[in-house]
Design a protein around this motif. Structure first.
Motif, PDB file in Angstrom:
ATOM      1  N   PRO A  85      49.809  -0.558  43.038  1.00  0.00           N
ATOM      2  CA  PRO A  85      50.224   0.865  43.499  1.00  0.00           C
ATOM      3  C   PRO A  85      48.972   1.528  43.612  1.00  0.00           C
ATOM      4  CG  PRO A  85      51.977  -0.060  42.118  1.00  0.00           C
ATOM      5  CD  PRO A  85      50.729  -0.854  41.427  1.00  0.00           C
ATOM      6  N   GLY A  86      48.998   2.634  44.642  1.00  0.00           N
ATOM      7  CA  GLY A  86      48.248   3.600  44.590  1.00  0.00           C
ATOM      8  C   GLY A  86      47.178   3.720  45.740  1.00  0.00           C
ATOM      9  N   ASP A  87      46.336   4.483  45.979  1.00  0.00           N
ATOM     10  CA  ASP A  87      45.611   4.832  46.827  1.00  0.00           C
ATOM     11  C   ASP A  87      44.596   3.505  47.237  1.00  0.00           C
ATOM     12  OD1 ASP A  87      42.486   5.685  47.625  1.00  0.00           O
ATOM     13  OD2 ASP A  87      44.017   6.894  48.477  1.00  0.00           O
ATOM     14  N   PRO A  88      44.732   3.088  48.474  1.00  0.00           N
ATOM     15  CA  PRO A  88      43.716   1.841  48.719  1.00  0.00           C
ATOM     16  C   PRO A  88      42.331   2.005  48.591  1.00  0.00           C
ATOM     17  CG  PRO A  88      44.688   2.740  51.013  1.00  0.00           C
ATOM     18  CD  PRO A  88      45.308   3.376  49.744  1.00  0.00           C
ATOM     19  N   VAL A  89      41.757   3.146  48.848  1.00  0.00           N
ATOM     20  CA  VAL A  89      40.286   3.153  48.520  1.00  0.00           C
ATOM     21  C   VAL A  89      39.950   3.150  46.999  1.00  0.00           C
ATOM     22  CG1 VAL A  89      38.297   4.651  48.729  1.00  0.00           C
ATOM     23  CG2 VAL A  89      40.165   4.683  50.581  1.00  0.00           C
ATOM     24  N   GLU A  90      40.771   3.781  46.162  1.00  0.00           N
ATOM     25  CA  GLU A  90      40.796   3.768  44.950  1.00  0.00           C
ATOM     26  C   GLU A  90      40.785   2.170  44.350  1.00  0.00           C
ATOM     27  OE1 GLU A  90      43.443   6.311  42.956  1.00  0.00           O
ATOM     28  OE2 GLU A  90      42.248   8.212  43.526  1.00  0.00           O
ATOM     29  N   ARG A  91      41.890   1.612  44.828  1.00  0.00           N
ATOM     30  CA  ARG A  91      42.062   0.078  44.490  1.00  0.00           C
ATOM     31  C   ARG A  91      40.787  -0.797  44.824  1.00  0.00           C
ATOM     32  NH1 ARG A  91      46.370  -2.055  47.335  1.00  0.00           N
ATOM     33  NH2 ARG A  91      47.126   0.046  48.341  1.00  0.00           N
ATOM     34  N   LEU A  92      40.282  -0.569  45.932  1.00  0.00           N
ATOM     35  CA  LEU A  92      39.149  -0.989  46.392  1.00  0.00           C
ATOM     36  C   LEU A  92      37.809  -0.929  45.592  1.00  0.00           C
ATOM     37  CD1 LEU A  92      37.617  -3.075  48.439  1.00  0.00           C
ATOM     38  CD2 LEU A  92      37.142  -0.845  49.589  1.00  0.00           C
ATOM     39  N   ALA A  93      37.582   0.247  45.171  1.00  0.00           N
ATOM     40  CA  ALA A  93      36.686   0.646  44.248  1.00  0.00           C
ATOM     41  C   ALA A  93      36.749  -0.135  43.112  1.00  0.00           C
ATOM     42  CB  ALA A  93      36.435   1.952  43.984  1.00  0.00           C
ATOM     43  N   ARG A  94      38.151  -0.021  42.407  1.00  0.00           N
ATOM     44  CA  ARG A  94      38.428  -0.638  41.127  1.00  0.00           C
ATOM     45  C   ARG A  94      38.245  -2.215  41.097  1.00  0.00           C
ATOM     46  NH1 ARG A  94      38.202  -0.609  35.803  1.00  0.00           N
ATOM     47  NH2 ARG A  94      39.865  -1.358  34.729  1.00  0.00           N
ATOM     48  N   GLY A  95      38.686  -2.721  42.249  1.00  0.00           N
ATOM     49  CA  GLY A  95      38.769  -4.287  42.348  1.00  0.00           C
ATOM     50  C   GLY A  95      37.287  -4.837  42.130  1.00  0.00           C
ATOM     51  N   VAL A  96      36.313  -3.949  42.981  1.00  0.00           N
ATOM     52  CA  VAL A  96      34.812  -4.250  42.821  1.00  0.00           C
ATOM     53  C   VAL A  96      34.416  -4.100  41.327  1.00  0.00           C
ATOM     54  CG1 VAL A  96      32.571  -3.562  43.684  1.00  0.00           C
ATOM     55  CG2 VAL A  96      34.686  -3.630  45.579  1.00  0.00           C
ATOM     56  N   GLU A  97      34.665  -3.054  40.825  1.00  0.00           N
ATOM     57  CA  GLU A  97      34.389  -2.711  39.561  1.00  0.00           C
ATOM     58  C   GLU A  97      34.664  -3.974  38.604  1.00  0.00           C
ATOM     59  OE1 GLU A  97      34.672   0.700  35.935  1.00  0.00           O
ATOM     60  OE2 GLU A  97      35.832   0.822  37.626  1.00  0.00           O
ATOM     61  N   VAL A  98      35.967  -4.101  38.682  1.00  0.00           N
ATOM     62  CA  VAL A  98      36.508  -5.328  37.650  1.00  0.00           C
ATOM     63  C   VAL A  98      35.793  -6.480  37.954  1.00  0.00           C
ATOM     64  CG1 VAL A  98      38.671  -6.508  37.028  1.00  0.00           C
ATOM     65  CG2 VAL A  98      38.908  -4.244  37.455  1.00  0.00           C
ATOM     66  N   PHE A  99      35.671  -6.898  39.316  1.00  0.00           N
ATOM     67  CA  PHE A  99      34.904  -8.211  39.708  1.00  0.00           C
ATOM     68  C   PHE A  99      33.478  -8.255  38.972  1.00  0.00           C
ATOM     69  CE2 PHE A  99      32.241 -10.956  41.852  1.00  0.00           C
ATOM     70  CZ  PHE A  99      33.174 -12.100  42.387  1.00  0.00           C
ATOM     71  N   ALA A 100      32.841  -7.032  38.956  1.00  0.00           N
ATOM     72  CA  ALA A 100      31.409  -6.959  38.397  1.00  0.00           C
ATOM     73  C   ALA A 100      31.407  -6.884  36.935  1.00  0.00           C
ATOM     74  CB  ALA A 100      30.795  -5.821  39.024  1.00  0.00           C
ATOM     75  N   ARG A 101      32.284  -6.219  36.476  1.00  0.00           N
ATOM     76  CA  ARG A 101      32.098  -6.358  34.793  1.00  0.00           C
ATOM     77  C   ARG A 101      32.715  -7.404  34.303  1.00  0.00           C
ATOM     78  NH1 ARG A 101      31.062  -1.530  33.070  1.00  0.00           N
ATOM     79  NH2 ARG A 101      31.664   0.483  34.433  1.00  0.00           N
ATOM     80  N   ARG A 102      33.607  -8.341  34.919  1.00  0.00           N
ATOM     81  CA  ARG A 102      34.016  -9.590  34.373  1.00  0.00           C
ATOM     82  C   ARG A 102      32.859 -10.688  34.497  1.00  0.00           C
ATOM     83  NH1 ARG A 102      39.240 -10.690  33.153  1.00  0.00           N
ATOM     84  NH2 ARG A 102      39.164 -12.863  33.905  1.00  0.00           N
ATOM     85  N   SER A 103      32.126 -10.403  35.610  1.00  0.00           N
ATOM     86  CA  SER A 103      30.909 -11.177  35.893  1.00  0.00           C
ATOM     87  C   SER A 103      29.840 -10.878  34.808  1.00  0.00           C
ATOM     88  CB  SER A 103      30.199 -10.969  37.399  1.00  0.00           C
ATOM     89  OG  SER A 103      31.302 -11.165  38.200  1.00  0.00           O
ATOM     90  N   PHE A 104      29.661  -9.773  34.477  1.00  0.00           N
ATOM     91  CA  PHE A 104      28.515  -9.355  33.292  1.00  0.00           C
ATOM     92  C   PHE A 104      28.978  -9.773  32.043  1.00  0.00           C
ATOM     93  CE2 PHE A 104      26.839  -6.564  36.662  1.00  0.00           C
ATOM     94  CZ  PHE A 104      25.538  -6.990  36.742  1.00  0.00           C
ATOM     95  N   GLU A 105      30.426  -9.704  31.783  1.00  0.00           N
ATOM     96  CA  GLU A 105      31.151 -10.068  30.347  1.00  0.00           C
ATOM     97  C   GLU A 105      30.768 -11.668  30.124  1.00  0.00           C
ATOM     98  OE1 GLU A 105      34.912  -9.374  30.507  1.00  0.00           O
ATOM     99  OE2 GLU A 105      34.598  -7.163  30.208  1.00  0.00           O
ATOM    100  N   ARG A 106      30.474 -12.718  31.292  1.00  0.00           N
ATOM    101  CA  ARG A 106      30.383 -14.035  30.927  1.00  0.00           C
ATOM    102  C   ARG A 106      29.360 -14.530  32.140  1.00  0.00           C
ATOM    103  NH1 ARG A 106      34.542 -18.799  29.429  1.00  0.00           N
ATOM    104  NH2 ARG A 106      33.013 -20.136  28.339  1.00  0.00           N
ATOM    105  N   THR A 163      32.632  -9.794  50.686  1.00  0.00           N
ATOM    106  CA  THR A 163      32.678 -10.883  49.620  1.00  0.00           C
ATOM    107  C   THR A 163      31.263 -11.388  49.534  1.00  0.00           C
ATOM    108  OG1 THR A 163      35.059 -11.174  50.474  1.00  0.00           O
ATOM    109  CG2 THR A 163      33.549 -13.207  49.339  1.00  0.00           C
ATOM    110  N   GLY A 164      30.754 -11.588  50.685  1.00  0.00           N
ATOM    111  CA  GLY A 164      29.427 -11.975  50.778  1.00  0.00           C
ATOM    112  C   GLY A 164      28.268 -11.062  50.177  1.00  0.00           C
ATOM    113  N   ALA A 165      28.633  -9.691  50.326  1.00  0.00           N
ATOM    114  CA  ALA A 165      27.434  -8.789  49.923  1.00  0.00           C
ATOM    115  C   ALA A 165      27.565  -8.737  48.276  1.00  0.00           C
ATOM    116  CB  ALA A 165      27.565  -7.390  50.461  1.00  0.00           C
ATOM    117  N   ILE A 166      28.890  -8.501  48.034  1.00  0.00           N
ATOM    118  CA  ILE A 166      29.056  -8.397  46.321  1.00  0.00           C
ATOM    119  C   ILE A 166      28.263  -9.574  45.409  1.00  0.00           C
ATOM    120  CG2 ILE A 166      31.074  -8.382  44.507  1.00  0.00           C
ATOM    121  CD1 ILE A 166      32.750  -6.923  46.443  1.00  0.00           C
ATOM    122  N   GLY A 167      28.696 -10.949  45.973  1.00  0.00           N
ATOM    123  CA  GLY A 167      28.113 -11.949  45.488  1.00  0.00           C
ATOM    124  C   GLY A 167      26.546 -11.935  45.399  1.00  0.00           C
ATOM    125  N   GLU A 168      25.958 -11.757  46.690  1.00  0.00           N
ATOM    126  CA  GLU A 168      24.473 -11.529  46.634  1.00  0.00           C
ATOM    127  C   GLU A 168      23.944 -10.557  45.817  1.00  0.00           C
ATOM    128  OE1 GLU A 168      20.962 -12.814  48.025  1.00  0.00           O
ATOM    129  OE2 GLU A 168      22.827 -13.826  48.382  1.00  0.00           O
TER     130      GLU A 168
END
Length: 209
Positions: A85-106, A163-168
């Motif tokens: 739930p919540g603001d879609p822009v905030e969820r987008l930002a949070r999704g990108v952040e979580v993806f990146a942080r989990r990537s750097f964890e492993r 999707t492409g930019a985040i991975g790159e």
């Protein structure tokens, strides 16, 4: 009459298979797909190489299972964030952040999932999971447009670009030693993603990395 395995035998085989996949995932994270040989995986699992084939018909089949399990878990986590739930822009930002942080964890596993050279079967799975990420991003972009938080746009095009930019952006840093620039990179990645979706400029500065 055909022999039927007992429940105890089935449970033992299932447990052994799970252990094998877990150890194979660790090997891939450490040395990549090309070096994750059947012998290396068997050694990590503490079994004979021939025993691997009791569970998987080939190295490629095992690699596909490793990819599906690891990528599937990441898609689940990001999906939970983007569909919360919540603001879609905030969820987008949070999704990108979580993806990146989990990537750097492993890093090793993330690099294997995103870009490391692999057999064609794994490449096909990688493409399929990129489509799943794209659909998740498209959903939240469409919600943002509907709520007036994002400008009208083709959500599928934006999601494909994200999707492409985040991975790159992540590929090269994931292959580098740990450094002090991770936080800055995550902040820049979030800001770039919001710009790509057309969020108001002030949203990039008000959303923490």
């Amino acid at each position: 009459m055909a022999y039927r395995k007992t429940p105890a035998e089935l449970e033992r085989l299932s447990s052994a298979r799970e252990h094998l996949v877990e150890q194979a995932t660790n090997v891939v994270a450490e040395v990549g797909w090309a070096q994750a040989s059947v012998n290396a995986v068997a050694a990590a699992a503490g079994i004979a190489a021939g025993s691997v084939y009791q569970h998987f018909p080939s190295k490629a089949a095992l690699a596909v299972e490793v990819f599906r399990r690891a990528s599937g878990r990441e898609v689940e986590v990001i999906g939970e964030v983007l569909r919360s739930p919540g603001d879609p822009v905030e969820r987008l930002a949070r999704g990108v952040e979580v993806f990146a942080r989990r990537s750097f964890e492993r890093r090793g596993l993330a690099y294997a999932l995103l870009a490391a050279p692999a057999e064609p079967a794994v490449g096909a799975e990688r493409l399929e999971f990129r489509h799943r990420y794209r659909e998740l991003f498209a959903e939240v972009v469409r919600e943002g447009v509907a709520a007036g938080a994002l400008p009208p746009q083709d959500a599928q095009v934006t999601a494909a670009a994200l999707t492409g930019a985040i991975g790159e952006v992540l590929v090269d840093p994931l292959g580098a030693p740990d450094d002090d620039s991770v936080e800055q990179l995550i902040a820049e990645l979030i800001a770039m993603s919001l710009r790509c979706a057309g969020a108001a400029p002030e949203r990039s500065s008000e959303l923490p990395a």
